[in-house]
Design a protein around this motif. Structure first.
Motif, PDB file in Angstrom:
ATOM      1  N   ASP A  57       0.824  -1.212   0.000  1.00 24.44           N
ATOM      2  CA  ASP A  57       0.000   0.000   0.000  1.00 24.44           C
ATOM      3  C   ASP A  57       0.857   1.261   0.000  1.00 24.44           C
ATOM      4  O   ASP A  57       0.528   2.254  -0.644  1.00 24.44           O
ATOM      5  CB  ASP A  57      -1.005   0.001   1.148  1.00 24.44           C
ATOM      6  CG  ASP A  57      -0.373  -0.258   2.507  1.00 24.44           C
ATOM      7  OD1 ASP A  57       0.794  -0.665   2.571  1.00 24.44           O
ATOM      8  OD2 ASP A  57      -1.068  -0.039   3.514  1.00 24.44           O
ATOM      9  N   GLY A  58       1.969   1.249   0.708  1.00 22.23           N
ATOM     10  CA  GLY A  58       2.867   2.413   0.709  1.00 22.23           C
ATOM     11  C   GLY A  58       3.549   2.608  -0.628  1.00 22.23           C
ATOM     12  O   GLY A  58       3.628   3.723  -1.146  1.00 22.23           O
ATOM     13  N   THR A  59       4.016   1.520  -1.214  1.00 17.64           N
ATOM     14  CA  THR A  59       4.694   1.641  -2.504  1.00 17.64           C
ATOM     15  C   THR A  59       3.701   1.996  -3.601  1.00 17.64           C
ATOM     16  O   THR A  59       4.031   2.728  -4.524  1.00 17.64           O
ATOM     17  CB  THR A  59       5.462   0.350  -2.855  1.00 17.64           C
ATOM     18  OG1 THR A  59       4.561  -0.749  -2.864  1.00 17.64           O
ATOM     19  CG2 THR A  59       6.573   0.096  -1.864  1.00 17.64           C
ATOM     20  N   ALA A  60       2.471   1.513  -3.500  1.00 19.09           N
ATOM     21  CA  ALA A  60       1.447   1.846  -4.494  1.00 19.09           C
ATOM     22  C   ALA A  60       1.144   3.340  -4.470  1.00 19.09           C
ATOM     23  O   ALA A  60       0.950   3.966  -5.514  1.00 19.09           O
ATOM     24  CB  ALA A  60       0.182   1.032  -4.239  1.00 19.09           C
ATOM     25  N   CYS A  61       1.127   3.915  -3.301  1.00 20.22           N
ATOM     26  CA  CYS A  61       0.879   5.353  -3.142  1.00 20.22           C
ATOM     27  C   CYS A  61       1.975   6.161  -3.840  1.00 20.22           C
ATOM     28  O   CYS A  61       1.690   7.110  -4.573  1.00 20.22           O
ATOM     29  CB  CYS A  61       0.795   5.693  -1.657  1.00 20.22           C
ATOM     30  SG  CYS A  61       0.706   7.450  -1.276  1.00 20.22           S
ATOM     31  N   LEU A  62       3.241   5.781  -3.649  1.00 19.00           N
ATOM     32  CA  LEU A  62       4.352   6.498  -4.292  1.00 19.00           C
ATOM     33  C   LEU A  62       4.296   6.343  -5.804  1.00 19.00           C
ATOM     34  O   LEU A  62       4.499   7.306  -6.549  1.00 19.00           O
ATOM     35  CB  LEU A  62       5.697   5.983  -3.766  1.00 19.00           C
ATOM     36  CG  LEU A  62       6.104   6.433  -2.381  1.00 19.00           C
ATOM     37  CD1 LEU A  62       7.404   5.753  -1.967  1.00 19.00           C
ATOM     38  CD2 LEU A  62       6.249   7.935  -2.291  1.00 19.00           C
TER      39      LEU A  62
END
Length: 134
Positions: A57-62
């Motif tokens: 979820d964090g990498t998808a946001c970036l």
């Protein structure tokens, strides 16, 4: 009779202590480019899992911010074997290709302090060893 050694005036010792304290404080401060960064959408704060991966979820946001030409930042916390925290801030902005990375290491047995890295080819959370000093 031997002459008594001269002691430094008290004000010299006070100035020396203050100078050392100032150097220590500066070494622990974030870089100016970190402190003056613009408004960034937060992708949250996460810890790496046991495999060393950052949650999707964090990498998808970036990645979404990179794709949309917006700004975002993800804070990832790692811990050394001894339990000392290392905070890594991954940042994307429309005026910068790839990612900027700021590392705040509190490692009691390794390198302490801040590092500012540039990862121009990064399209996901990079391994900071592949980045260059900014």
């Amino acid at each position: 009779m031997e002459p008594t050694p001269q002691r430094a005036p008290r004000w010299v010792l006070i100035l020396l202590v203050l100078a050392v304290a100032a150097v220590v404080a500066v070494l622990k401060m974030p870089p100016w480019s970190f402190l003056t960064r613009g408004d960034l959408t937060s992708c949250g704060e996460v810890s790496r899992d046991r495999t060393g991966e950052v949650p999707r979820d964090g990498t998808a946001c970036l990645l979404a911010a990179q794709t949309n030409g917006t700004s975002a930042e993800l804070k990832v916390t790692d811990y050394t074997t001894e339990g000392d925290p290392i905070f890594t801030y991954y940042r994307v902005t429309p005026d910068h290709s790839g990612m900027e990375v700021f590392v705040d290491s509190r490692d009691g047995y390794g390198k302490k302090g801040w590092a500012h890295l540039d990862c121009p080819q990064a399209r996901a959370v990079p391994d900071v060893r592949t980045c260059q000093d900014a």
